[in-house]
Enzyme design. Structure first.
Site, PDB file in Angstrom:
ATOM      1  N   SER A  64     -18.437  93.185  36.516  1.00  0.00           N
ATOM      2  CA  SER A  64     -18.451  94.651  36.444  1.00  0.00           C
ATOM      3  C   SER A  64     -19.731  95.238  35.869  1.00  0.00           C
ATOM      4  O   SER A  64     -19.925  96.453  35.955  1.00  0.00           O
ATOM      5  CB  SER A  64     -17.268  95.161  35.629  1.00  0.00           C
ATOM      6  OG  SER A  64     -16.079  94.959  36.340  1.00  0.00           O
ATOM      7  N   LYS A  67     -21.656  97.324  38.203  1.00  0.00           N
ATOM      8  CA  LYS A  67     -21.246  98.695  38.534  1.00  0.00           C
ATOM      9  C   LYS A  67     -22.245  99.734  38.008  1.00  0.00           C
ATOM     10  O   LYS A  67     -22.304 100.849  38.521  1.00  0.00           O
ATOM     11  CB  LYS A  67     -19.833  98.959  37.999  1.00  0.00           C
ATOM     12  CG  LYS A  67     -18.773  98.062  38.678  1.00  0.00           C
ATOM     13  CD  LYS A  67     -17.429  98.156  37.990  1.00  0.00           C
ATOM     14  CE  LYS A  67     -16.415  97.206  38.639  1.00  0.00           C
ATOM     15  NZ  LYS A  67     -15.124  97.178  37.888  1.00  0.00           N
ATOM     16  N   TYR A 191     -17.985  95.391  47.485  1.00  0.00           N
ATOM     17  CA  TYR A 191     -17.592  95.315  46.069  1.00  0.00           C
ATOM     18  C   TYR A 191     -17.546  93.862  45.573  1.00  0.00           C
ATOM     19  O   TYR A 191     -18.132  93.531  44.533  1.00  0.00           O
ATOM     20  CB  TYR A 191     -16.225  95.997  45.913  1.00  0.00           C
ATOM     21  CG  TYR A 191     -15.643  95.864  44.538  1.00  0.00           C
ATOM     22  CD1 TYR A 191     -16.069  96.671  43.494  1.00  0.00           C
ATOM     23  CD2 TYR A 191     -14.662  94.903  44.266  1.00  0.00           C
ATOM     24  CE1 TYR A 191     -15.534  96.529  42.212  1.00  0.00           C
ATOM     25  CE2 TYR A 191     -14.128  94.753  42.998  1.00  0.00           C
ATOM     26  CZ  TYR A 191     -14.568  95.567  41.978  1.00  0.00           C
ATOM     27  OH  TYR A 191     -14.049  95.413  40.708  1.00  0.00           O
ATOM     28  N   TYR A 243     -13.686 100.020  29.494  1.00  0.00           N
ATOM     29  CA  TYR A 243     -12.306 100.320  29.898  1.00  0.00           C
ATOM     30  C   TYR A 243     -11.511 100.831  28.703  1.00  0.00           C
ATOM     31  O   TYR A 243     -11.995 101.658  27.953  1.00  0.00           O
ATOM     32  CB  TYR A 243     -11.660  99.088  30.572  1.00  0.00           C
ATOM     33  CG  TYR A 243     -12.589  98.528  31.599  1.00  0.00           C
ATOM     34  CD1 TYR A 243     -12.835  99.226  32.773  1.00  0.00           C
ATOM     35  CD2 TYR A 243     -13.312  97.363  31.369  1.00  0.00           C
ATOM     36  CE1 TYR A 243     -13.744  98.771  33.705  1.00  0.00           C
ATOM     37  CE2 TYR A 243     -14.224  96.896  32.300  1.00  0.00           C
ATOM     38  CZ  TYR A 243     -14.425  97.603  33.460  1.00  0.00           C
ATOM     39  OH  TYR A 243     -15.325  97.156  34.363  1.00  0.00           O
ATOM     40  N   VAL A 261     -16.047  90.772  33.460  1.00  0.00           N
ATOM     41  CA  VAL A 261     -15.122  89.679  33.130  1.00  0.00           C
ATOM     42  C   VAL A 261     -15.778  88.302  33.178  1.00  0.00           C
ATOM     43  O   VAL A 261     -15.153  87.316  32.819  1.00  0.00           O
ATOM     44  CB  VAL A 261     -13.830  89.641  33.994  1.00  0.00           C
ATOM     45  CG1 VAL A 261     -12.902  90.783  33.668  1.00  0.00           C
ATOM     46  CG2 VAL A 261     -14.134  89.570  35.467  1.00  0.00           C
TER      47      VAL A 261
HETATM   48  O1  DON Z   1     -12.598  93.372  40.516  1.00  0.00           O
HETATM   49  C1  DON Z   1     -12.540  92.587  39.585  1.00  0.00           C
HETATM   50  O2  DON Z   1     -11.488  92.345  39.023  1.00  0.00           O
HETATM   51  C2  DON Z   1     -13.813  91.928  39.130  1.00  0.00           C
HETATM   52  N1  DON Z   1     -14.696  91.708  40.239  1.00  0.00           N
HETATM   53  C3  DON Z   1     -14.546  92.742  38.139  1.00  0.00           C
HETATM   54  C4  DON Z   1     -13.725  93.130  36.936  1.00  0.00           C
HETATM   55  C5  DON Z   1     -14.498  93.220  35.685  1.00  0.00           C
HETATM   56  O3  DON Z   1     -15.558  92.645  35.515  1.00  0.00           O
HETATM   57  C6  DON Z   1     -13.849  93.961  34.598  1.00  0.00           C
HETATM   58  N2  DON Z   1     -14.657  93.943  33.407  1.00  0.00           N
HETATM   59  N3  DON Z   1     -14.472  93.565  32.323  1.00  0.00           N
END
Ligand code: DON
Length: 309
Positions: A64, A67, A191, A243, A261
């Site tokens: 993320s 983003k 994405y 978040y 993540v």
């Molecule tokens: O869409 C997802 O779940 C992952 N590609 C990205 C989520 C993420 O990195 C949330 N951050 N902490």
């Protein structure tokens, strides 16, 4: 105040000793294979110093954190029109939550939750094949970091697609409200691939330089975004970048940050430095556990805060 070199080395040494490292994300199977003992940290200062400690040159999945870069690109393409399709408020919910979408007519709360980033991917798809949009994002990140060795980890992208039921649900749901202009499958292809960009702490801190320097690359003086836009991206990082842990991160660390993540965090000290930290184990909000603690310690040692007098 210690020298930055010394502060980074101290923080890295302290983190290496800790056994409470959080849990590596396993919902994307490929991420579950990463060694939780890893720890890296990098600082790139506006005056051009690059300071590294620990595993700062080992690439990891930025997830993320990407983003921030897709938002920057999308604002460059459509400007403030983006805000008709994505909000700018913290969600107070987990990154992959669907609950607010029904009440809010398929408009995600902010561009950093998964739903918001999928809309941003949809914006970047306009006039392109997914492959071209993915290439544009990767080239932008390479340009920001001044490093064309940065790649997308295709195995991570495939692993996420294979298990991405939540993200398919979010995309389909937003499509039903008319807030995706392309097929969900295509927006998700963009994405999943930008989340699978692999970067080291050094590369990530380099890529964040423009945000620490009012929108300009401090090495070349070239403008990436306007000063006003850099400030606004920073404001979104501070309020939404972690978040439902964003308030706590702002409280403890006091600078804008964006987590992923994969265990990475990009932190921005406006006017001073771009920081990247990586520790794969996550806390209960899905943000890097030791990464947050390391940034908290570093900010305290260096007296960094956007609220500093
Ligand atoms: O869409 C997802 O779940 C992952 N590609 C990205 C989520 C993420 O990195 C949330 N951050 N902490």
């Amino acid at each position: 105040m210690p020298e930055l070199e010394q502060a980074l080395a101290e923080v890295a040494a302290e983190m290496a000793e800790r056994s409470d490292r959080g849990n590596v994300a396993t919902y994307i199977p490929q991420l579950g294979k990463v060694d939780p003992q890893k720890f890296g940290i990098a600082a790139v200062t506006n005056d051009g110093r690059v300071i590294l400690a620990g595993d700062a040159d080992q690439p990891f999945s930025i997830q993320s954190v990407s983003k921030v870069f897709t938002l920057t690109l999308a604002l460059g393409k459509v400007g403030d029109a983006l805000w008709q399709r994505v909000g700018r408020e913290p969600s107070g919910n987990p990154f992959n939550s669907i609950v607010q979408l029904e009440h809010e007519n398929g408009i995600p709360r902010n561009p950093f939750i998964n739903a918001g980033a999928i809309v941003v991917s949809d914006v970047l798809l306009a006039g392109h094949q997914p492959r071209e949009a993915i290439g544009e994002i990767l080239r932008f990140v390479q340009f920001l970091a001044d490093d064309d060795t940065i790649i997308i980890d295709r195995e991570v992208a495939a692993s996420e697609r294979a298990t991405g039921y939540r993200n398919f649900a979010l995309a389909n749901y937003m499509k039903s409200f008319g807030n995706l202009h392309h097929e969900p499958e295509l927006a998700l292809g963009v994405y999943f691939h930008h989340c699978a960009i692999a970067m080291s702490c050094r590369q990530l801190a380099m890529a964040g330089r423009f945000l620490a320097n009012g929108g300009r690359n401090p090495a070349t003086g070239h403008s990436v975004v306007s000063t006003e836009r850099a400030r606004r991206i920073g404001a979104l990082m501070l309020t939404c970048g972690h978040y439902d842990g964003s308030g706590d991160f702002a409280f403890r660390v006091g600078i804008p940050g964006k987590s992923g993540v994969g265990g990475g965090i990009l932190g921005i000290v406006p006017g001073v430095a771009s920081l990247a930290v990586w520790s794969p184990g996550l806390n209960e909000n899905g943000n890097s556990k030791l990464g947050s603690i390391a940034l908290e310690k570093l900010a305290r040692m260096m007296n960094w805060s956007i609220f500093a007098p």
